[in-house]
Design an enzyme around this catalytic site. Structure first.
Site, PDB file in Angstrom:
ATOM      1  N   HIS A  62      52.232 -14.038  13.851  1.00 18.26           N
ATOM      2  CA  HIS A  62      53.567 -14.221  14.596  1.00 18.26           C
ATOM      3  C   HIS A  62      54.249 -14.838  13.470  1.00 18.26           C
ATOM      4  O   HIS A  62      55.683 -14.246  13.305  1.00 18.26           O
ATOM      5  CB  HIS A  62      53.394 -15.058  15.812  1.00 18.26           C
ATOM      6  CG  HIS A  62      54.731 -15.256  16.297  1.00 18.26           C
ATOM      7  ND1 HIS A  62      55.483 -14.219  17.188  1.00 18.26           N
ATOM      8  CD2 HIS A  62      55.812 -16.310  16.396  1.00 18.26           C
ATOM      9  CE1 HIS A  62      56.770 -14.604  17.413  1.00 18.26           C
ATOM     10  NE2 HIS A  62      56.899 -16.146  17.048  1.00 18.26           N
TER      11      HIS A  62
ATOM     12  N   CYS B 201      69.507 -19.669  15.846  1.00 16.75           N
ATOM     13  CA  CYS B 201      70.178 -19.292  17.128  1.00 16.75           C
ATOM     14  C   CYS B 201      69.374 -18.350  18.008  1.00 16.75           C
ATOM     15  O   CYS B 201      69.772 -18.168  19.258  1.00 16.75           O
ATOM     16  CB  CYS B 201      71.417 -18.502  16.741  1.00 16.75           C
ATOM     17  SG  CYS B 201      71.273 -17.209  15.614  1.00 16.75           S
TER      18      CYS B 201
END
Lengths: 341, 260
Positions: free
Chosen positions: A94, A50
């Site tokens: 990352h 989300c």
């Protein structure tokens, strides 16, 4: 070989944009196939949650790969893809940060690791997780585990609902056989009740000034509704009382609880007062076996957990940095003729 | 050799205490293996010390107050290893280590005094004394669990619980532990007392009175607690107070024993 990461997240794109780019599990194999067919791309994994949609790929030419990804995503959504991108070693760092929950909206949340594992498993099934991607993701899972166990980044609850759950667990231990009484049918008390139900609380009783609203909420959470006049009798059977009414005065007072507590033996009562102005008289917290927390104290505990997590970020970053170094050594060894021989 | 074993065991408890304090201070406490391992090593060395001493004395090594304190510390450590680990009572090791260390330090600094002349002669006296100390091991651990209960209860009632709150077990687990340890200790204590009455050696009346006082206090505490008349907090407070009283009376009882 380069590792490329391209995507959007909660910091770079609004929810309505993220919605358009979100990839459902059933859509993922087709998208992965398109992505890995981009010139120079050997493997790809798509992570869609989300808060983010990210593509991780192994590629000989990251610039061309990024261009190809933009085109595919734009064609899919009809929007120009506002992608951020990282190349090796930043893409590796990352992914390690994402898997460890450091890049999440709530720092240290652990749900993301399951989502990264799911993304990797979908790519493996689709045949787009190459050896490099396999090594990268296995390393990411290992890093996330180390960060979780060696630091306090996941320490403490961070929302009112999760604080209520932790407090309940520290009072009762096992929540499975507990009974909850909801006094008032507000949204926050419903969310708190649902948090408790998610940890095993089975039985809920709802009491509200408007009986119909109580019945509606009881139906939604699988509980039972009672008339508001009877709540003080129902509290005798309850272990947790969640109160959020709009009453003018104090509803839960030592006078009301004293006879109830007398007949309970060793059973404790956890009162969660979510009302403003408060429903519970603070004096009930001095009674033996009664534990009272209100909105302020719950939010304070959540805020303190976040402060602890924030303090741990630096340690997590240095841990991740050492793992990035380890992975980069492995990646470089792929090009080392000595190693290949 | 026995002195080395005693110093070694003290160091083990000191390590456990130091590790806990350091971890809590750093906010990185992870309950578990280190404390269990340190207490297990400490208890093993204490056991070795008591064995060496026992073989020298040809009797249970509880003839002087320092020996009694070491035996008591050993009993507490053994109960922790049996109960604390199986109930996964995180942090109990951290609370146990300083108590046992304190007893051990007291054993080193308290003068040995006169040696109890009767033990080693009458096996019932020997049984009575050793079972009583084993019972006090369980009751000592109930005192520790009681302290943990009060700390956790305070944390739960506070609006700003500190870091230790996350590491302490649920109050209900601690309340159950306090009661179980009280019951276990009381049963062993009763058997120990019964053994004392079977002894041929006469026991001073004052000693019987002190012992009976402790036994009655524990019986009352347990009866009120199990019947629900006493809440969890009062049971925890009671477990602590009666054990501390017993600990304070221990030198008196020991002195009376040596007087025969």
């Amino acid at each position: 070989m380069n590792i490329l990461c391209a995507g959007i997240n909660h910091r770079t794109a609004r929810l309505d944009v993220r919605e358009r780019f979100a990839v459902a599990t059933e859509e993922a194999p087709a998208l992965l196939s398109d992505l890995s067919s981009v010139e120079g791309v050997s493997g790809a994994v798509v992570l869609s949650t989300c808060n983010r949609v990210e593509i991780y790929a192994s590629s000989l030419c990251p610039v061309r790969a990024l261009d190809g990804f933009r085109k595919i995503l734009s064609a899919r959504t009809g929007l120009e893809a506002p992608l951020y991108h990282h190349d090796t070693p930043y893409a590796v760092r990352h992914l390690f940060r994402v898997a460890s929950g450091l890049d999440s909206m709530v720092i240290g949340e652990t749900e993301i690791l399951g989502q990264v594992k799911k993304a990797y498993s979908v790519a493996s099934e689709a045949g787009t997780a190459t050896r490099t991607m396999h090594k990268l993701f296995q390393h990411a899972f290992h890093v996330a585990k180390s960060v979780r166990t060696e630091t306090q980044i996941t320490s403490g609850p961070t929302s009112v609902g999760s604080v209520a759950v932790e407090l309940a667990e520290k009072i009762f231990g096992d929540l499975r056989h507990l009974r909850v009484l909801l006094l008032g049918a507000g949204e926050i008390s419903e969310r708190t009740a649902r948090s408790l139900q998610s940890r095993g609380v089975r039985s809920s009783v709802v009491s509200n000034r408007t009986y119909e609203r109580a019945a509606q909420l009881a139906a939604e959470i699988g509980g039972m509704a009672i008339h508001f006049d009877h709540w003080d009798k129902a509290v005798a059977d309850a272990d947790i009382l969640i109160s959020s009414t709009n009453a003018d005065g104090r509803l839960v007072t030592p006078e009301k609880l004293a006879p109830v507590m007398k007949g309970r033996g060793e059973r404790s009562l956890f009162v969660i007062d979510l009302a403003v102005p408060r429903d519970a008289d603070p004096a009930i917290n001095d009674m033996e076996g009664v534990f009272l927390h209100d909105v302020d104290s719950l939010q304070q505990i959540a805020a303190e957990s976040l402060v602890i997590r924030q303090r741990e970020v630096e340690r997590c970053e240095s841990l991740i940095e050492s793992h990035v170094g380890g992975f980069m050594k492995w990646l470089q060894s792929l090009h080392d003729p000595e190693w290949q021989r | 050799m026995e002195r080395a074993a005693l110093i070694g065991s003290s160091l083990c408890y000191l390590f456990a205490l130091g590790h806990t304090l350091f971890s809590l201070f750093k906010g990185r406490f992870r309950p578990g293996r280190f404390n269990v391992a340190a207490v297990a090593a400490g208890a093993s060395l204490q056991g070795w010390y008591l064995t060496l001493l026992g073989s020298q004395l040809h009797a249970c090594p509880i003839r002087t107050l320092p020996q009694v304190l070491v035996f008591l510390g050993w009993s507490i450590a053994l109960f922790y290893l049996a109960i604390g680990t199986s109930y996964r009572l995180s942090l109990m090791g951290a609370f146990t280590a300083p108590v046992v260390l304190l007893l051990q330090v007291a054993a080193v600094f308290i003068p040995a005094g006169e040696i109890d002349p009767v033990r080693g002669v009458d096996p019932w006296i020997e049984t009575h004394a050793s079972l009583s100390l084993v019972a006090y091991g369980a009751l000592g651990l109930s005192c520790i669990a009681g302290l943990m209960y009060l700390v956790q209860e305070r944390q739960l009632k506070s609006r700003r619980p500190s870091a230790i709150f996350h590491d302490l077990p649920p109050v209900i687990t601690l309340a159950v532990t306090v009661r179980r340890l009280l019951l276990a200790g009381f049963v062993v204590l009763t058997i120990g007392f019964a053994a004392g009455f079977l002894a041929r050696t006469p026991i001073p009346n004052v000693k019987i009175c002190f012992s009976a006082l402790i036994w009655l206090l524990y019986a009352g505490l347990l009866a009120d607690s199990l019947s629900g008349r006493l809440g969890n907090r009062r049971t925890a407070q009671g477990a602590m107070l009666v054990f501390l009283l017993a600990l304070l009376l221990l030198p008196v009882i020991q002195r009376l024993s040596t007087l025969g």
